[in-house]
Design a protein around this motif. Structure first.
Motif, PDB file in Angstrom:
ATOM      1  N   LYS A 259       6.451   0.910 -14.277  1.00 35.03           N
ATOM      2  CA  LYS A 259       5.036   1.063 -14.633  1.00 35.03           C
ATOM      3  C   LYS A 259       4.119   0.604 -13.511  1.00 35.03           C
ATOM      4  N   ARG A 260       4.668  -0.111 -12.554  1.00 37.81           N
ATOM      5  CA  ARG A 260       3.837  -0.568 -11.421  1.00 37.81           C
ATOM      6  C   ARG A 260       3.728   0.578 -10.421  1.00 37.81           C
ATOM      7  N   PRO A 261       2.539   0.901 -10.023  1.00 41.65           N
ATOM      8  CA  PRO A 261       2.355   2.103  -9.196  1.00 41.65           C
ATOM      9  C   PRO A 261       3.181   2.101  -7.909  1.00 41.65           C
ATOM     10  N   VAL A 262       3.160   0.992  -7.181  1.00 43.16           N
ATOM     11  CA  VAL A 262       3.870   1.001  -5.898  1.00 43.16           C
ATOM     12  C   VAL A 262       5.379   1.030  -6.126  1.00 43.16           C
ATOM     13  N   ASP A 263       5.841   0.292  -7.102  1.00 44.28           N
ATOM     14  CA  ASP A 263       7.270   0.354  -7.423  1.00 44.28           C
ATOM     15  C   ASP A 263       7.683   1.782  -7.762  1.00 44.28           C
ATOM     16  N   PHE A 264       6.847   2.424  -8.569  1.00 43.73           N
ATOM     17  CA  PHE A 264       7.183   3.781  -8.997  1.00 43.73           C
ATOM     18  C   PHE A 264       7.286   4.723  -7.795  1.00 43.73           C
ATOM     19  N   LEU A 265       6.335   4.594  -6.892  1.00 47.31           N
ATOM     20  CA  LEU A 265       6.304   5.516  -5.748  1.00 47.31           C
ATOM     21  C   LEU A 265       7.388   5.202  -4.733  1.00 47.31           C
ATOM     22  N   VAL A 266       7.618   3.906  -4.512  1.00 41.85           N
ATOM     23  CA  VAL A 266       8.523   3.511  -3.435  1.00 41.85           C
ATOM     24  C   VAL A 266       9.958   3.434  -3.928  1.00 41.85           C
ATOM     25  N   LYS A 267      10.134   2.944  -5.146  1.00 32.40           N
ATOM     26  CA  LYS A 267      11.504   2.638  -5.577  1.00 32.40           C
ATOM     27  C   LYS A 267      12.040   3.584  -6.637  1.00 32.40           C
ATOM     28  N   VAL A 268      11.150   4.156  -7.428  1.00 37.53           N
ATOM     29  CA  VAL A 268      11.644   5.064  -8.460  1.00 37.53           C
ATOM     30  C   VAL A 268      11.702   6.489  -7.903  1.00 37.53           C
ATOM     31  N   ARG A 269      10.557   6.993  -7.513  1.00 36.99           N
ATOM     32  CA  ARG A 269      10.552   8.355  -6.971  1.00 36.99           C
ATOM     33  C   ARG A 269      10.914   8.389  -5.491  1.00 36.99           C
ATOM     34  N   LYS A 270      10.793   7.237  -4.840  1.00 33.27           N
ATOM     35  CA  LYS A 270      11.159   7.129  -3.410  1.00 33.27           C
ATOM     36  C   LYS A 270      10.446   8.184  -2.570  1.00 33.27           C
ATOM     37  N   VAL A 271       9.178   8.352  -2.899  1.00 33.81           N
ATOM     38  CA  VAL A 271       8.408   9.382  -2.208  1.00 33.81           C
ATOM     39  C   VAL A 271       7.626   8.786  -1.037  1.00 33.81           C
ATOM     40  N   ALA A 272       7.572   7.449  -0.969  1.00 36.75           N
ATOM     41  CA  ALA A 272       6.806   6.780   0.089  1.00 36.75           C
ATOM     42  C   ALA A 272       7.728   5.876   0.889  1.00 36.75           C
ATOM     43  N   LEU A 273       7.556   5.915   2.203  1.00 34.67           N
ATOM     44  CA  LEU A 273       8.521   5.285   3.119  1.00 34.67           C
ATOM     45  C   LEU A 273       7.822   4.384   4.133  1.00 34.67           C
ATOM     46  N   PRO A 274       8.536   3.361   4.603  1.00 39.51           N
ATOM     47  CA  PRO A 274       7.951   2.498   5.633  1.00 39.51           C
ATOM     48  C   PRO A 274       7.926   3.198   6.994  1.00 39.51           C
ATOM     49  N   LEU A 275       6.969   2.813   7.802  1.00 40.10           N
ATOM     50  CA  LEU A 275       6.794   3.403   9.141  1.00 40.10           C
ATOM     51  C   LEU A 275       7.638   2.633  10.156  1.00 40.10           C
TER      52      LEU A 275
ATOM     53  N   TRP B  40       0.842  -1.195   0.000  1.00 39.53           N
ATOM     54  CA  TRP B  40       0.000   0.000   0.000  1.00 39.53           C
ATOM     55  C   TRP B  40       0.883   1.254   0.000  1.00 39.53           C
ATOM     56  N   VAL B  41       0.339   2.301  -0.575  1.00 38.46           N
ATOM     57  CA  VAL B  41       0.934   3.620  -0.371  1.00 38.46           C
ATOM     58  C   VAL B  41      -0.161   4.531   0.160  1.00 38.46           C
ATOM     59  N   PHE B  42       0.146   5.205   1.260  1.00 38.24           N
ATOM     60  CA  PHE B  42      -0.776   6.181   1.859  1.00 38.24           C
ATOM     61  C   PHE B  42      -0.119   7.561   1.772  1.00 38.24           C
ATOM     62  N   ASP B  43      -0.831   8.494   1.174  1.00 39.08           N
ATOM     63  CA  ASP B  43      -0.328   9.873   1.144  1.00 39.08           C
ATOM     64  C   ASP B  43      -0.873  10.608   2.364  1.00 39.08           C
ATOM     65  N   THR B  44      -0.033  10.765   3.366  1.00 38.64           N
ATOM     66  CA  THR B  44      -0.518  11.396   4.615  1.00 38.64           C
ATOM     67  C   THR B  44      -0.921  12.852   4.385  1.00 38.64           C
ATOM     68  N   ASN B  45      -0.418  13.448   3.309  1.00 34.48           N
ATOM     69  CA  ASN B  45      -0.778  14.850   3.052  1.00 34.48           C
ATOM     70  C   ASN B  45      -2.220  15.008   2.603  1.00 34.48           C
ATOM     71  N   LYS B  46      -2.827  13.921   2.211  1.00 37.34           N
ATOM     72  CA  LYS B  46      -4.214  13.994   1.762  1.00 37.34           C
ATOM     73  C   LYS B  46      -5.190  13.457   2.798  1.00 37.34           C
ATOM     74  N   CYS B  47      -4.666  12.797   3.818  1.00 39.06           N
ATOM     75  CA  CYS B  47      -5.577  12.187   4.802  1.00 39.06           C
ATOM     76  C   CYS B  47      -6.311  13.276   5.569  1.00 39.06           C
ATOM     77  N   ILE B  48      -7.615  13.077   5.751  1.00 33.60           N
ATOM     78  CA  ILE B  48      -8.431  14.053   6.473  1.00 33.60           C
ATOM     79  C   ILE B  48      -8.988  13.474   7.770  1.00 33.60           C
ATOM     80  N   ALA B  49      -8.546  12.286   8.133  1.00 30.38           N
ATOM     81  CA  ALA B  49      -8.960  11.665   9.396  1.00 30.38           C
ATOM     82  C   ALA B  49     -10.472  11.510   9.500  1.00 30.38           C
ATOM     83  N   CYS B  50     -11.102  11.297   8.381  1.00 30.72           N
ATOM     84  CA  CYS B  50     -12.559  11.196   8.413  1.00 30.72           C
ATOM     85  C   CYS B  50     -13.012   9.865   8.990  1.00 30.72           C
ATOM     86  N   GLN B  51     -12.112   8.908   9.041  1.00 30.23           N
ATOM     87  CA  GLN B  51     -12.417   7.584   9.604  1.00 30.23           C
ATOM     88  C   GLN B  51     -13.369   6.786   8.722  1.00 30.23           C
TER      89      GLN B  51
END
Lengths: 377, 1167
Positions: free
Chosen positions: A253-269, A28-39
């Motif tokens: 071309k795989r979304p998670v690979d792109f975010l995590v490994k190419v752009r490295k914009v998403a990180l493990p907690l 999964w990738v979660f963009d915390t900048n977009k989360c609104i805590a709506c639950q």
């Protein structure tokens, strides 16, 4: 103990099993900048899986406000306290010990078992900032001096799950076909070793059935090619669930690979726990860096820099616009001009979206339907 | 042991499965999935243990996984429309298992929505839902469902006795104090309809004629109110459909009922149709205080706003007290996605709120000072020459000349002999009195009554080229103004000779406004007034000016709910007009509170105002419309069923004048009673004067607690009547498709209730028209009425209601056919140079009507909040100014030093900030414990009070949720709380998590006439948990608005029940407080400038223009968000005494352990 490679730590580490990687790993990738805590994710999950007796308190998915929010109480304070001050060799290699490596003698995992009352107040800290405001506080730049940020959490379906390691009955397993970690409800005897072991406290004990349970990644949906409930109900459009390649592979071309490994914009907690979690977070750009380093490790600075440059990165921007646009699992994506498109496993188009919502100006008089068109009626 | 237990459990449950399901369906117990789960095969635990070595290598039998697959797989699915008052109205998919809705999900159909021209929305609108919608499974089957037609015992006894009344006063011989304490009887529907019809007939008869008027006078009503009823008893019957846009068929059916009451009046008074009167229809948008009352003052139109997708097209978004993240949740992503593309977000708020953390900049201000901030920015922009002069000249009234002698705008007829108003041609037609308008769909211009045109004449500017005053018509706006070649002065003083030969000086409005701003809102003063830093004000002003045409100025419920809300609107519009930020895609003003824009279905009069004396029974023909009912603001009822009469003056304009309230019927509207402003006063002081209270509800709210008849209606998931809804924040048209789900209880649709009562009236008075009026409802063909609405609405003509229902069943809405997509108000005015809906056709900042001049608000001034201030309340911030010459308190026979709450509403006192800042709130002067501004904003867990008492919502509503209620003092599994800066708590000896009492002005709160020891005082005095909150500015207390109030029954429950729940043992009503509520602190307020008979405005529906009162447009508006309070500790936070556990554990703000402090500092990382 076996030696296994944890790419998030940049090194081999100790783990009770050889733990070969599954054929595919859901991530999964979660963009915390977009989360609104709506639950909404929380309730989508709860209404689907945990609305029963013994499950009242359970939130397989929860959203907490950092830094004062916890479910259960103080869970990551406890984790950090056990692991101590984290040191990294540059941006690459974790120098400290994991929860497996620091386990006390006779234990497999360095964990702790919350008391029943620690599961009370599941939204404690909601919208509470660190740094008290004063009258007329003016925050004119990022990061904010007064701040809170939302953290949505599910089971990380870790590559090296602490729950699997800790279970004395081997009632927990990781599915080879998708990497989903499950507590076998027929084998579990409720010893709660998994509850104590999980650094993220995402296994929960059911006092009615007397066994433990946890997020199942909505596997009945994943098996059908759909993303989990918490993803498809996410109105903040912060989430995407798809498959991630192994440490030695990469498909941009795989979304998670792109975010995590190419752009490295998403990180493990809290990667230092050592479980190689499979939920990746885009860090909140307004939270102080000291706190974010503590949370996500040294790669935070680069991730935030990349994120803040999205407007100049059409491919990343296009992928971001696809978040939330389809219920299906997007196996690949492309961005062509002003249009971003997601594809299924067979390469068939799932959805296309514009990078900017189109605008139309209609004729004043619609002579076909005999109506004058107004914006103010 | 464990295994035995499980096997045994399973056996018992397997046997009882069928009976369980039956019980769940019949008793309304929420279906607990664990019980279903327990029937699944995996709970038959394997007897033989399996030994596994490496769980990565060898797996046990994975057959058990099937249980989860089975649990997930529904038997069937269907789509319904969720319709709270939050503007989203999402189509949702219900998943059904064993006949019961077990979960709900989004439809993902929004990206398939199209309009009549083939345009399509994108899937970036998906998914649409929220936690409250998904939690409806808990509500459809919850224990507070209203299960049929319920009648209060005391009311039934009165009715059964033939409605006996006191001969002198006409008052019912009924013990009104039993309301909220009484027992309830479930009646067959037919009997309940008959009971209601008989009550209406009795009320109509009692209060009709001179005898009826005499009764009302004897009962003590204001004479102006008695007169307003015109001796027609039906005028004392008040009808309200909640936010009617949320179900244009079912909720607007209440207003059709009000219109149909003209038949009853004709019968009772024996008058002809042309003299008959209907009931009174209470307002909606303005009742919720959601109306930004200054919008019509500037534009003539109730509200300007833009679809929430618009940040995509803006460079800058400035949010004034609009908590977009919490209150516009499915559209929050547009902000975040715009931000990803470079849009800059500035959040102006009274606390670091959810939207603050998603913004680039945050400016905290003193509550209620938004107008001052906007005026400070406007002053800076003018002073620095950053304003758009061309736009100011072409689109605003700022160049118009004002006479310095009368303070009225200079009219061409004042100056030019025999001046005849110029013929008008710019999107306008002059109509004569009584001239019918074209049907809505064919309205192609504004319709201006000739009498108004004549009265207004034309205003003038000073043409610098010609050196003279020249007339400017309302046609000459935008490009049409530029074509005139007039070069108007914005400043300076000029002399004109009037037609009588005298000379007067005139000045452009701009210059006089500039003087007011320069005198009172320099950076330093604005900073002291608002608390915002001077550099914050300067930066804000510069950024807005720089993003000309590309700034969205959104405001919301925060400042809307203050007494001075209209001044905030006028100031924000001024700021926007100076920077050309009105009417552009991505550059506009928007107000966001409530879902009010019923006018997008402007053919609605076809449904609500069909002439009951001339009913159209051919389904293919349009109805003939005649309005017999009259609009009235419910604020007067809320205010004690009084007009605003203070000193020797009734400040209530005659067009606004209410009638006495003797019967009321409302639906979809807990805000009207259960969560009404000043709720505890309404219960104690107003309800005893109302003879009959009827409520349509599907959930037992506090409104039901105090009603006489509760008609249990269908939930949103089981509606049997087709309906439609739209929104003010997006362009989707949602049909509410008819549900395949069987009714869970003995409920009916709202329109079945209104038509059912009407049918009984037909029997009682022998008038078949009461049946015919609802013919197609009785025949199950409500689509006939909906189609009539669609056919006459500009944006829906061409759609077939039944075809749209089919699309909705697939989860796909339609797009409204507005002029633009996305819809943004003012587009035609800005881009096609059409006039606004007012006198000048321009954005009007100067109000020269007599009321505005009398009250000192002819210029857009700033007034202190009426209660939520540390200073003298409601004072006009102004140094002496030639145009600001209000009537002082003495003019109304008031003592100038009288600052009581009633008087305060009409005090027109001017002070410069240099004097005002040294004054104190009258309560502080008498008792220094009164030192907190109390604000009650809305939050993510509630859309009004709709879902907040569901267990899942309550446990997540802030920090105190505990689903197991370890602390049995908790009223419910979550509870109301108030939030304070930690230092404020510490100074009062209050700890985080303690219970505290809070008291507002003892003159009138929690209710007028309270006394220690009164039973109602125990119900009404506010008590709640205290929460330490770093987000709150010192001196401010925040309490969320949405919680369910304590009632007479819930207080009894908390005292008597073994489980301690604040739950009415009789009705099951569940409160979120042991005592009182957020409503303990607030009251009803009436504001004179909202009660004028002169303001020019568009009516709610259509393109015509009129003056004075109009429901939801120019109307009383209240001020439910502001108060001034004191706090005192009531109980320790821990049930056993001492600190609340999380504070004890060092995890709370103000109580951080060393470990927690290291955690907050990020000390567990070393670079």
């Amino acid at each position: 103990m076996a030696e296994v490679f944890n790419w998030q730590l940049g090194r081999d580490m100790q783990y009770p099993f050889e733990a070969p990687r599954p054929k595919r790993q859901i991530a999964w990738v979660f963009d915390t900048n977009k989360c609104i805590a709506c639950q909404t994710c929380t309730v989508a999950c709860k209404s689907t899986w945990t609305s029963g007796t013994g499950q009242e308190y359970m939130l397989w998915n929860n959203v907490e406000t950092k830094p004062y929010g916890f479910f259960p109480q103080g869970w990551d304070v406890q984790l950090l306290d056990r692991l101590g001050v984290v040191k990294w060799d540059g941006d690459q290699t974790y120098q400290g010990q994991t929860i497996f490596e620091s386990a006390p003698a006779g234990e497999r995992v360095n964990g702790w078992l919350p008391m029943a009352q620690d599961w009370m107040h599941p939204n404690v800290g909601e919208d509470e900032p660190a740094g008290a405001v004063e009258r007329g506080t003016y925050l004119d730049r990022l990061p904010h001096d007064t701040w809170f940020s939302y953290l949505a959490r599910i089971c990380n379906h870790c590559t090296y799950p602490a729950c699997v390691a800790a279970c004395p009955r081997q009632a927990i397993y990781k599915r080879p076909e998708d990497g989903i970690v499950l507590v076998d409800q027929s084998r579990c005897r409720g010893y709660q070793e998994c509850v104590a072991a999980c650094p993220y406290k995402k296994v929960m004990y059911n006092n009615e059935t007397r066994v433990s349970e946890k997020c199942i990644a909505c596997f009945p949906k994943i098996e059908q090619g759909y993303q989990p409930q918490c993803v498809t109900s996410c109105i903040g459009r912060i989430r995407i669930a798809s498959f991630i390649s192994g440490p030695d592979d990469l498909d941009p071309k795989r979304p998670v690979d792109f975010l995590v490994k190419v752009r490295k914009v998403a990180l493990p907690l809290y990667p230092q726990a050592g479980t190689e979690p499979n939920v990746y977070y885009i860090p909140p750009i307004h939270a102080p860096r000291e706190y974010l380093h503590q949370m996500f490790g040294p790669a935070v600075d680069e991730a935030i820099e990349t994120y803040q440059n999205i407007k100049n990165d059409p491919e990343l921007l296009g992928l971001m616009m696809l978040f939330g646009s389809t219920e299906r699992i997007m196996h690949s994506f492309s961005v062509d001009g002003e249009i971003a498109t997601g594809f299924d496993e067979q390469g068939e188009e799932l959805v296309s979206v514009p990078l900017r919502e189109p605008t139309f100006i209609r004729e004043f008089f619609d002579d076909v339907h005999e109506a004058y068109l107004h914006n103010i009626t | 042991m464990t295994e035995d237990r499980h096997n045994q459990d399973h056996g018992e449950r397997a046997v009882s499965r069928r009976s369980f399901l039956k019980r769940a369906a019949a008793a309304g117990a929420g279906l607990t999935l664990a019980e279903l789960f327990a029937f699944e095969p995996w709970s038959l635990e394997a007897a033989e243990p399996v030994v596994i070595g490496d769980p990565f290598a060898i797996f046990p039998d994975r057959g058990w996984e099937k249980a989860y697959r089975d649990l997930f797989a529904p038997d069937s699915e269907y789509v319904f429309t969720c319709a709270p008052n939050d503007t989203h109205n999402c189509l949702l998919k219900a998943h059904v298992k064993n006949g019961i809705v077990v979960r709900i999900s989004p439809t993902y159909g929004y990206g398939k929505a199209t309009d009549l021209h083939g345009n399509q929305a994108s899937h970036r609108w998906d998914p649409r839902c929220c936690q409250k919608g998904l939690a409806l499974t808990r509500k459809f089957y919850g224990d507070r469902r209203v299960r049929g037609a319920m009648v209060r015992q005391g009311f039934k006894e009165w009715a059964d006795a033939g409605f006996p009344r006191d001969a002198q006063t006409g008052r019912p011989q009924m013990d009104m104090e039993r309301r909220g304490r009484d027992g309830w009887v479930k009646l067959p529907w037919d009997d309940a309809f008959e009971l209601a019809a008989r009550a209406y007939l009795d009320v109509a008869q009692t209060y009709s004629g001179p005898e009826g008027a005499a009764y009302l006078t004897t009962q003590g009503y204001d004479p102006d109110m008695v007169e307003a009823a015109h001796e027609a008893g039906v005028q004392t019957i008040k009808i309200r459909g909640g936010m009617p846009l949320l179900g244009i068929y079912r909720i607007y059916s209440f207003y059709r009922f009000a219109n149909g009451l003209a038949l009853l009046d004709a019968h009772v008074r024996g008058v002809a149709p042309e003299e008959a009167l209907g009931g009174r229809g209470w307002d909606s948008y303005s009742w919720h205080t959601d109306l930004p009352p200054g919008h019509p003052m500037v534009t003539g139109h109730l509200t300007v706003e833009f679809d929430l997708v618009s940040p995509e097209h803006a460079d800058l978004v400035v949010m004034f007290g609009m908590n977009w993240i919490s209150t516009k949740m499915p559209d929050a992503h547009w902000l975040a996605e715009a931000r990803q593309k470079g849009t800059h977000l500035i959040n102006i708020a009274t606390d670091y709120q959810s939207t603050s953390n998603r913004s680039d900049e945050v400016i905290l201000i003193r509550p209620g000072t938004d107008a001052a901030l906007a005026l400070g920015c406007a002053r800076y922009i003018i002073a620095e020459g950053l304003y758009d002069e061309a736009n100011v000249r072409a689109s605003t009234d700022l160049p118009l000349l004002v006479r310095m002698d009368t303070h009225e705008l200079l009219n061409a007829r004042d100056v030019l002999p025999d001046y005849q108003p110029a013929p008008l041609s710019n999107y306008v037609q002059i109509i004569e009195a009584g001239q019918p308008l074209p049907p809505g769909n064919l309205q192609d211009s504004q319709y201006l009554p000739s009498a108004l045109r004549e009265r207004w004449g034309d205003f003038m500017m000073w043409d610098r080229a010609g050196g003279s005053a020249v007339p400017i018509t309302r046609d000459q706006v935008g490009e049409r103004f530029h074509e005139t070649g007039v070069d108007p002065a914005l400043e300076g003083e000029f002399t004109v000779r009037l037609v009588d030969g005298s000379e007067v000086t005139v000045q452009p409005v701009f210059g006089q406004l500039k003087r007011y701003l320069d005198d009172n809102f320099d950076l330093q003063t604005t900073s002291e007034v608002t608390w915002a830093k001077p550099e914050a004000i300067e930066s804000l002003a510069k950024q807005i000016a720089a993003a000309r045409g590309k700034t969205l100025l959104a405001h919301g419920m925060g400042p809307n709910h203050f007494f001075n809300a209209d001044l905030k609107d006028r100031a924000i519009f001024l700021l926007a007009a100076l920077t050309d930020n009105i009417g552009h895609l991505g550059g506009n003003v928007g107000s966001y509170a409530g879902n009010y824009r019923g006018s997008i279905f402007n053919g609605l009069p076809q449904w609500i105002k069909e002439d009951p004396f001339d009913i159209e029974l051919d389904p293919a023909q349009p109805a003939r419309v005649h309005s017999y009912y009259k609009g009235e603001s419910a604020h007067f009822y809320n205010y004690g069923d009084r007009p605003l009469r203070v000193g020797d003056k009734n400040f209530t304009g005659s067009t606004h004048m209410p009638t006495p309230t003797k019967a009321m019927h409302f639906g979809n509207s807990n805000s009207l009673l259960g969560n009404t402003k000043w709720h505890h006063d309404t219960v104690h002081n107003v309800l005893p004067n109302i003879d009959a209270i009827f409520v349509n509800e599907w959930w037992w709210t506090a409104s039901c607690e105090y009603a006489d008849i509760v008609f249990g209606v269908d939930s949103w998931g089981e509606r049997k009547n087709l309906d439609a809804t739209g929104s003010c924040t997006n362009s989707f048209l949602h049909m509410a498709p008819r549900s395949p789900l069987d009714r869970i209880y003995d409920t009916k649709g709202d329109a079945e209730v209104t038509s059912g009562i009407a049918a009984k009236l037909a029997e009682l008075i022998g008038d078949q028209r009461f049946v015919d009026y609802w013919r197609f409802q009785h025949e199950g063909r409500e689509d006939v009425y909906l189609q009539r609405i669609f056919d006459e609405s500009n944006a829906t003509r061409g759609y077939n209601a039944l075809e749209l229902e089919e699309r909705a069943k697939a989860g796909i809405p339609a797009l409204m056919n507005f002029r633009t997509y996305p819809r943004h108000g003012g587009w035609e005015q800005r881009n096609e140079s059409k006039p606004w809906y007012n006198r000048s056709g321009r954005l009007e900042f100067y109000r020269d009507e007599p009321e505005f001049r009398e009250y000192g608000e002819n210029l857009p001034v700033f007034r202190e909040p009426v209660d939520a201030t540390f200073h003298e309340p409601n004072v006009i911030h102004a140094k002496p100014h030639p145009l600001i010459t209000p009537a002082a308190p003495a003019a109304y026979g008031l003592d100038p030093s009288d600052l009581s709450t009633e008087t305060r509403q009409v005090r027109n006192v001017m002070k410069p900030w240099s004097d005002l800042k040294d004054t104190v709130h009258p309560l502080s002067a008498a008792d220094d414990r009164y030192r907190f501004i109390f604000i009650t904003p809305k939050y993510r867990h509630g859309a009004h009070s709709t879902p907040v008492d569901l267990d899942w919502m309550s446990m997540l509503f802030g920090p105190f949720g505990d689903v197991y209620r370890h602390d049995s003092r908790m009223p419910w599994v979550g509870e109301g709380y108030l939030e304070m800066h930690p230092t404020d708590g510490q100074a009062l000896g209050i700890d985080d998590g303690d219970y505290v009492w809070f008291d507002a002005d003892p003159q009138d709160r929690p209710y007028r006439g309270w006394q220690e020891g009164d039973a109602d005082y125990e119900v009404a005095r506010g008590m709640a948990r205290a929460r330490f909150q770093n987000a709150i500015q010192p001196g401010v207390i925040r309490m969320w608005y949405n919680m369910y109030v304590a009632t007479r029954g819930s207080v009894r429950g908390a005292r008597e029940r073994a489980d301690g729940l604040a739950k009415n043992p009789e009705t099951g009503y569940q409160a979120m407080f042991r005592h009182g509520s957020h409503q303990s602190g607030v009251r009803a307020w009436l504001r004179p400038t909202l009660l004028t008979d002169t303001l020019v405005r568009k009516p709610f529906f259509g393109q015509d223009i009129g003056v004075g009162h109009e429901n939801d447009v120019h109307c009383a508006n209240g001020a439910p968000k502001e108060s001034f309070i004191r706090l005192e500790k009531a109980e320790d936070g821990a049930p056993e005494g001492g600190l609340w556990r999380p504070a004890q554990n060092g995890l709370r703000a103000g109580y951080e352990s060393d470990l927690m402090q290291r955690y907050l500092a990020g000390a567990f990382y070393e670079a």
